[in-house]
Scaffold this active site. Structure first.
Site, PDB file in Angstrom:
ATOM      1  N   GLU B 320       0.681  -1.273   0.132  1.00  0.00           N
ATOM      2  CA  GLU B 320       0.042  -0.053   0.042  1.00  0.00           C
ATOM      3  C   GLU B 320       0.781   1.189  -0.014  1.00  0.00           C
ATOM      4  OE1 GLU B 320      -2.361  -0.865   3.699  1.00  0.00           O
ATOM      5  OE2 GLU B 320      -4.010  -1.752   2.320  1.00  0.00           O
ATOM      6  N   CYS B 414     -10.630  -0.424   7.467  1.00  0.00           N
ATOM      7  CA  CYS B 414     -10.373   0.832   7.845  1.00  0.00           C
ATOM      8  C   CYS B 414     -10.850   1.874   7.128  1.00  0.00           C
ATOM      9  CB  CYS B 414      -8.758   0.854   7.591  1.00  0.00           C
ATOM     10  SG  CYS B 414      -8.264   0.317   5.918  1.00  0.00           S
TER      11      CYS B 414
END
Lengths: 655, 655
Positions: B320, B414
């Site tokens: 990420e 998230c």
């Protein structure tokens, strides 16, 4: 069962000559070509021979040291109970040992070496001591698993390590004549046969390779149970075993679809292609035409939208996977060295089964441009990932990043010993034999200086390939009439050939087949056009829109920062195709162990340095090149990052 | 300490008006603009108000359910000892609870709701029960860790969860006036102060966010120890603590370089930008000009080579992460929704500190085009990843792949509650106030229908933005002389404005500042040009070479398969810029909750279907478009994948 053939092997199938092989893309016969016996194809000089010698002298020796220092052998000793401690490294540490043993076995066959033989014996003893009484063997699992076996087979690599052991055992047996490792392999294989399969444990390993290993072991021992288990593993895949048993997403493990239904490879590239290679072995051994047809379709799917121009495969860093169709970005190309090796293994098996030159073409492209970049010219450092672009200010992060340059070893060291075993058996990919209607055939698929002996014939090949396009084949021994076939690569439009001085026509992408009563001293000469070729990609490959690649012979070229004048950053190089056609080739024996350099006229992008990242677009693309042309050398991609590490580009944007 | 301001907050610093803010890119004053008090900026209609209402009615309600069913609250109950079992989900499960609580707190402030208040009380009680007597709190660690605390801080997210708790506690306190969650937060913060810092445990969490949380808690409580600990966490980073203590590669954790030395963000995008946002808080609170200058440089580094045209950040799926400079491929764009939120938070803080319009410009671009795509129009499904291209035959694999379309929740969830809390506090990003030489200022940074009250003035904004470019501001209350500033976006060349009917000049990328003695009923009107804009990228962005993006107002447009006629695949759409300039805009209130569609003249690539993947290149790029032009609708990128999921392109190749 053919106990004398080297490397990638296939037992005899229906004997048909490639001369009359159907032109249709789907082959109907299960096997057309046969590997030549171990030692019957022998390089003696030239490009690949030099790489093989460096592999022997440098890589295999340092590999032996790494097995000691990285903990692989220690793991086995702990499993054997002769050393204490925790296991080191990833779960598949044993496989590095087996790949190295395989390399050593083939090397000993190439040229006996008491030191190599001593190492083989030493390491074989370590492996033998670790094996459980019932044949089970996986040192990391034995040490970490506290007795548990196969509980986590989608991640544990227990069959994967077994597969590499089987391949190593066959190589060591053939290469040295010694049976120590083979005995271990048979004991483990018997344990697998007793444990897995229909009515027993119906599970598959998350990482294929055991399929190839079992077929090889069947060939070496004649025990059909190994072939049957390989068939069960191939056919069991794609039926959701991994998701059902372990809750894991199946694509990564090549378990989403059966091999027979897969039209384009997906998931983890090495897993996917080790599986197809094993399936190709199976198709050949069982004459399973349906399976072979499915593999042809999948191979075409890979070639048509999931293969880099280098032959490399696998475009995603995340999970080392194939991307979607045409997802082939050069900067984040993963193109794992191991995946290139898998591709060579698969294409080789497809070549044997079909006799079609396109498979040998991909073997060649992949060996030169996707496999060979994985090792330094010195033979001591490795790329795990083979990006086709490196920006000048790229950040070197984790161990696989090419921004580090090649590295001596990896925590996950699958690639280095895989390179070693491939170079050690490279002679096996050079030639095959055939036998049709009593007429022997010898096929030359890869061009290297050396000798090939098959079907009663012996020929000597002389070439300075890939630098020069002339391949001279002289008959040293002849059984009378036989057919000599030389691959004319798909890129070699306009190749010319002579047979005993007489010109004969050639077709690019097919074999030049000469069937006659050869006499000793007869010469067939093939001259491939070593012009500079400018290549572009299908417009669906978004990531290289407006770019071209420079090729010459089988080689893909790259522009490296170290060759550029001050002020010209490789990131900003632009080219005009019309100018590139004038690129001058110069052989530089003093450079990079000897390479033919292409001097490319290039421009520098202008306007790149100023302005915001996003800006109003003109009706036409803004001019991005200055008028001044600079001529800069480019080098074969395989040789990049062997001098000063810096920016590099394979795909060159048009000015 | 400013207990009445909403959301992203900064306590008063040196008071300077943006009117005289230096044009130089590095600001010398630590704070120029102040957030308006909670409730003083209030949307009452229009685009964002609709999104906020759907967030309130759909997302926050389903979010409450998800906290029950996904195991987040169960984890806390197990930690409290009132339920038995193993903890569920990733280590940072508590943070989803806190993000949801934060959203609920702001929502209750927007409009009191007994059900929301009831949920807040219920969940606060669950959190309170889980907290250890000494203040420690992290349910997953408490349950899984068997008493261990902070042993694995680079992975454990213990501070990360604390940071989100602090932000939630401030929101709930401000939004409801209740102190239950704030008491828990203070107890945990005191425990952190007692445990971490110089001479105590000198470690940093692998995932920043506690820095912002501590500064917020300092503002809410006035306890300087929280500010000091935040400063220590910011300054400790980049000094190799994580590598030294845990052997982990530091780039991913934003721990390779100190914030003050970083010129371009790197590593995990959300981590990197939560850290810079926290550092900006710190710079503002401490007047640390050197730190602010460093953040300006890093922000410029992000904007100049690591930001997608949507405002999204983070180009690598693996870990990420940010990619290298100009590594911005659209198909594998990661552009995590959380990273867009982080970027908005950072830019907002930079705006407050400097008063420069460019920060509000990026907030706008990011909110519309990188944040909003993360949630469905129905408010119930989410994108984790925001790719800028989806091919027609893309394979949907793991949960984050956009080829699945938006999903109701994630194992790693998230993003959904992060979207909720951002929409709930969106009014706070609309306006600021200033006070210079006794003259109040009101700045309007984002355009939404509603009211703003600040500095004794009250104004009403009416606009149909982003569909229409007219923003009408009417003075409802006036303290006499004050300065009203409206942002003129960087894209809005040619914007016109009137003040009480009189034309005034505007500058794109700066504020229109009107300082006068306003009377009630005075109107300032800004008219932004809503023309179709065609944008291209710096030529160093290799992945979009030869492509353009269509924009209108603040919106980036996309071509979706569902809008194309049979036979035209979005992958193969080609455009000519000269033709695109004629694109017709049509507002469709019946489509996608009301969007302005742009009807684009497009061509279909030809020659893509036939031939090999790599082919000889012509002197010029082969023509890739037919002569026939088809006009197809394009939609704002944020709205894609809300009908039939299919191929999509933001970057359109030139014909």
């Amino acid at each position: 069962m053919t106990s004398t053939t080297a490397g990638p092997d296939l037992a005899p199938g229906p004997a048909t000559s490639p001369v009359t092989a159907p032109a249709a893309p789907t082959a109907r016969a299960a096997l057309l070509l046969h590997p030549v016996p171990l030692g019957a194809s022998r390089s003696t000089g030239g490009f690949w021979f030099e790489r093989m010698q460096i592999n022997r002298r440098q890589a295999i020796r340092t590999g032996y040291d790494k097995l000691q220092t990285a903990g692989n052998l220690r793991n086995l000793r702990i499993a054997a109970g002769v050393e204490q401690g925790e296991a080191t490294g990833p779960i598949f540490m044993d496989s590095d040992v087996y790949k190295w043993l395989e390399a050593a076995g083939w090397e000993h066959a190439r040229e006996p070496d008491p030191q190599i033989l001593g190492w083989i014996r030493e390491i074989t003893a370590v492996v033998a001591a670790a094996q459980a009484a019932d044949g089970y063997l996986d040192s990391v699992q034995q040490v970490r698993g506290q007795g548990a076996r196969y509980t986590d087979l989608h991640w544990s690599h227990e069959h994967y390590c077994a597969g590499h052991l089987f391949q190593a055992a066959v190589a060591v047996h053939r290469g040295t004549g010694e049976t120590g490792l083979l005995d271990i392999a048979v004991k483990l294989a018997d344990h697998l046969v007793a444990t897995f399969g229909p009515g027993r444990t119906e599970e598959v390993d998350g990482h294929p390779v055991v399929e190839m290993g079992l077929v090889e072991l069947f060939r070496e021992t004649g025990n059909r149970a190994y072939l049957d288990l390989a068939r069960w593993f191939v056919d069991a895949r794609g039926h959701d075993i991994i998701r059902t048993r372990h809750g894991a997403e199946p694509t990564y493990f090549s378990d989403r679809l059966p091999v027979r239904e897969t039209t384009s490879p997906e998931g983890h590239a090495v897993r996917a292609i080790y599986l197809t290679a094993g399936a190709a072995d199976l198709a050949a051994e069982t004459g399973d035409v349906e399976l072979l047809d499915a593999l042809v379709r999948q191979w075409e799917g890979m070639l048509s939208s999931k293969t880099y121009v280098t032959g490399g495969i696998g475009s995603r860093w995340d999970w080392e996977q194939f991307g979607d169709h045409y997802e082939l970005g050069p900067d984040r190309a993963y193109a794992e060295t191991c995946a290139a090796i898998a591709s060579v293994q698969w294409s080789w098996r497809m070549l044997l089964a079909t006799g079609e030159a396109r498979y040998a073409d991909l073997v060649e492209r992949t060996l030169f441009n996707a496999f060979l970049p994985g090792v330094s010219l010195a033979g001591t450092e490795y790329f795990y990932v083979n990006a086709l672009q490196l920006r000048h200010d790229a950040h070197a992060e984790e161990e696989r990043s090419v921004a580090h340059g090649r590295r001596p070893w990896f925590d996950c060291a699958c690639c280095p010993p895989n390179i070693m075993r491939t170079l050690s058996q490279l002679d096996a990919y050079v030639a095959t034999s055939s036998d049709r209607d009593g007429v022997a055939g010898v096929q030359l698929h890869q061009f290297t200086t050396g000798e090939v002996q098959a079907g009663g014939a012996r020929v000597r090949v002389d070439t300075d390939y890939p630098w020069d396009g002339t391949v001279r084949v002289e008959v040293l021994e002849s059984p009378g009439e036989f057919e000599l076939a030389l691959r004319v690569p798909g890129w070699a439009e306009g190749a010319v050939a002579t047979v005993v001085g007489e010109p004969v026509p050639t077709t690019a992408g097919d074999y030049l087949r000469v069937r006659r009563a050869f006499s000793v001293g007869d010469v067939v000469e093939l001259v491939l056009p070593m012009t500079v070729r400018i290549v572009e990609a299908d417009p669906r490959v978004d990531a290289v829109r407006g770019c071209v690649v420079v090729e010459r012979g089988p080689l893909v070229y790259a522009v490296e920062q170290v060759d550029l004048p001050d002020g010209l950053v490789a990131d900003d190089v632009r080219v005009r195709v019309a100018e590139l056609r004038d690129a001058r080739a110069e052989h530089r024996s003093d450079l990079l162990d000897g390479v033919t350099v292409l001097h490319l006229p290039v421009h520098a992008a202008v306007g790149a340095a100023a302005g915001p990242l996003y800006r109003p677009a003109g009706d036409d693309p803004a001019p991005q090149a200055e008028d001044t042309v600079q001529v800069v050398p480019s080098v074969p991609y395989y040789a990049w990052a062997n001098r000063e590490l810096g920016a590099m580009r394979v795909w060159l944007p048009r000015a």
